[in-house]
Design a protein around this motif. Structure first.
Motif, PDB file in Angstrom:
ATOM      1  N   LYS A  47       2.156   3.839  -6.359  1.00 52.51           N
ATOM      2  CA  LYS A  47       2.389   4.824  -7.429  1.00 52.51           C
ATOM      3  C   LYS A  47       2.561   6.234  -6.844  1.00 52.51           C
ATOM      4  O   LYS A  47       3.491   6.958  -7.220  1.00 52.51           O
ATOM      5  CB  LYS A  47       1.200   4.787  -8.396  1.00 52.51           C
ATOM      6  CG  LYS A  47       1.329   5.681  -9.599  1.00 52.51           C
ATOM      7  CD  LYS A  47       0.101   5.475 -10.494  1.00 52.51           C
ATOM      8  CE  LYS A  47       0.128   6.331 -11.723  1.00 52.51           C
ATOM      9  NZ  LYS A  47      -1.054   6.067 -12.585  1.00 52.51           N
ATOM     10  N   THR A  48       1.711   6.592  -5.912  1.00 53.34           N
ATOM     11  CA  THR A  48       1.792   7.914  -5.273  1.00 53.34           C
ATOM     12  C   THR A  48       3.110   8.067  -4.520  1.00 53.34           C
ATOM     13  O   THR A  48       3.796   9.086  -4.638  1.00 53.34           O
ATOM     14  CB  THR A  48       0.593   8.120  -4.321  1.00 53.34           C
ATOM     15  OG1 THR A  48      -0.608   8.013  -5.078  1.00 53.34           O
ATOM     16  CG2 THR A  48       0.653   9.464  -3.624  1.00 53.34           C
ATOM     17  N   SER A  49       3.458   7.048  -3.756  1.00 54.22           N
ATOM     18  CA  SER A  49       4.702   7.103  -2.981  1.00 54.22           C
ATOM     19  C   SER A  49       5.921   7.125  -3.891  1.00 54.22           C
ATOM     20  O   SER A  49       6.898   7.824  -3.618  1.00 54.22           O
ATOM     21  CB  SER A  49       4.784   5.904  -2.031  1.00 54.22           C
ATOM     22  OG  SER A  49       3.780   6.001  -1.055  1.00 54.22           O
ATOM     23  N   TYR A  50       5.870   6.366  -4.989  1.00 55.03           N
ATOM     24  CA  TYR A  50       6.975   6.366  -5.944  1.00 55.03           C
ATOM     25  C   TYR A  50       7.173   7.765  -6.520  1.00 55.03           C
ATOM     26  O   TYR A  50       8.290   8.284  -6.560  1.00 55.03           O
ATOM     27  CB  TYR A  50       6.727   5.356  -7.073  1.00 55.03           C
ATOM     28  CG  TYR A  50       7.670   5.556  -8.216  1.00 55.03           C
ATOM     29  CD1 TYR A  50       9.001   5.203  -8.110  1.00 55.03           C
ATOM     30  CD2 TYR A  50       7.255   6.198  -9.382  1.00 55.03           C
ATOM     31  CE1 TYR A  50       9.891   5.438  -9.143  1.00 55.03           C
ATOM     32  CE2 TYR A  50       8.137   6.430 -10.417  1.00 55.03           C
ATOM     33  CZ  TYR A  50       9.447   6.055 -10.289  1.00 55.03           C
ATOM     34  OH  TYR A  50      10.331   6.311 -11.303  1.00 55.03           O
ATOM     35  N   LYS A  51       6.070   8.385  -6.955  1.00 53.66           N
ATOM     36  CA  LYS A  51       6.151   9.726  -7.540  1.00 53.66           C
ATOM     37  C   LYS A  51       6.638  10.761  -6.536  1.00 53.66           C
ATOM     38  O   LYS A  51       7.254  11.752  -6.916  1.00 53.66           O
ATOM     39  CB  LYS A  51       4.806  10.134  -8.128  1.00 53.66           C
ATOM     40  CG  LYS A  51       4.486   9.379  -9.406  1.00 53.66           C
ATOM     41  CD  LYS A  51       3.198   9.849 -10.034  1.00 53.66           C
ATOM     42  CE  LYS A  51       2.985   9.133 -11.351  1.00 53.66           C
ATOM     43  NZ  LYS A  51       1.832   9.639 -12.069  1.00 53.66           N
ATOM     44  N   ALA A  52       6.391  10.523  -5.254  1.00 53.61           N
ATOM     45  CA  ALA A  52       6.841  11.428  -4.199  1.00 53.61           C
ATOM     46  C   ALA A  52       8.308  11.203  -3.838  1.00 53.61           C
ATOM     47  O   ALA A  52       8.865  11.921  -3.007  1.00 53.61           O
ATOM     48  CB  ALA A  52       5.962  11.262  -2.956  1.00 53.61           C
TER      49      ALA A  52
ATOM     50  N   ASP B  80      -2.142   1.875  -6.175  1.00 48.51           N
ATOM     51  CA  ASP B  80      -2.322   3.333  -6.214  1.00 48.51           C
ATOM     52  C   ASP B  80      -1.428   4.011  -5.186  1.00 48.51           C
ATOM     53  O   ASP B  80      -0.791   5.036  -5.469  1.00 48.51           O
ATOM     54  CB  ASP B  80      -3.788   3.719  -5.958  1.00 48.51           C
ATOM     55  CG  ASP B  80      -4.689   3.422  -7.141  1.00 48.51           C
ATOM     56  OD1 ASP B  80      -4.185   3.227  -8.269  1.00 48.51           O
ATOM     57  OD2 ASP B  80      -5.929   3.384  -6.932  1.00 48.51           O
ATOM     58  N   SER B  81      -1.371   3.450  -3.985  1.00 51.65           N
ATOM     59  CA  SER B  81      -0.517   4.011  -2.934  1.00 51.65           C
ATOM     60  C   SER B  81       0.953   3.890  -3.321  1.00 51.65           C
ATOM     61  O   SER B  81       1.741   4.825  -3.099  1.00 51.65           O
ATOM     62  CB  SER B  81      -0.788   3.284  -1.619  1.00 51.65           C
ATOM     63  OG  SER B  81       0.026   3.790  -0.595  1.00 51.65           O
TER      64      SER B  81
ATOM     65  N   GLU C  35       7.781   3.128 -14.035  1.00 54.29           N
ATOM     66  CA  GLU C  35       6.532   3.749 -14.477  1.00 54.29           C
ATOM     67  C   GLU C  35       5.798   2.851 -15.474  1.00 54.29           C
ATOM     68  O   GLU C  35       4.571   2.680 -15.389  1.00 54.29           O
ATOM     69  CB  GLU C  35       6.824   5.124 -15.088  1.00 54.29           C
ATOM     70  CG  GLU C  35       7.253   6.134 -14.042  1.00 54.29           C
ATOM     71  CD  GLU C  35       7.899   7.386 -14.606  1.00 54.29           C
ATOM     72  OE1 GLU C  35       7.852   7.598 -15.835  1.00 54.29           O
ATOM     73  OE2 GLU C  35       8.463   8.151 -13.805  1.00 54.29           O
TER      74      GLU C  35
END
Length: 126
Positions: free
Chosen positions: A88-93, A85-86, A26
């Motif tokens: 980051k989104t995939s990591y958070k998912a 951005d993608s 993060e």
């Protein structure tokens, strides 16, 4: 007054809390976002950090370890922000959970090796 009177006796000094792999990822994402916005980002030694986007490859890292275990994803100039951005989104998912576990294991092994080396150095000084 002697040195020990002024500064105290040698003792183990507790370092700041070690970051988890997730916290490191993060923090890395935040740093990469700053880099992409044109800001200079320095590491703990005061040196500029490396971009995860270099030589046509996207190589996210966690400390000294690559998240994708030495592999990279190709990218085209101009797509960095969208790709990050993608990511980051995939990591958070949770999409990279298996990669995080591998890095966790490598970090644990590395810490064990460092501790063992310190023990050997300590014994050789006696």
């Amino acid at each position: 007054m002697g040195f020990f009177d002024t500064y105290g006796k040698p003792a183990d000094i507790k370092a700041d809390k070690k970051q988890t792999t997730e916290e490191m990822i993060e923090h890395g994402i935040e740093q990469q976002e700053k880099l992409l916005n044109g800001e200079q980002v320095l590491n703990a030694k005061g040196e500029p950090i490396r971009s995860w986007f270099r030589d046509g490859r996207f190589v996210p890292s966690v400390g000294i370890f690559g998240l994708f275990d030495g592999q990279a994803i190709s990218w085209k100039k101009g797509t960095e922000k969208a790709m990050l951005d993608s990511f980051k989104t995939s990591y958070k998912a949770g999409e990279f959970a298996s990669y995080v576990k591998v890095v966790d294991k490598k970090r644990e092994e590395n810490t064990a090796k460092l501790l063992e080396a310190r023990k050997k150095i300590g014994k050789s000084k006696k």
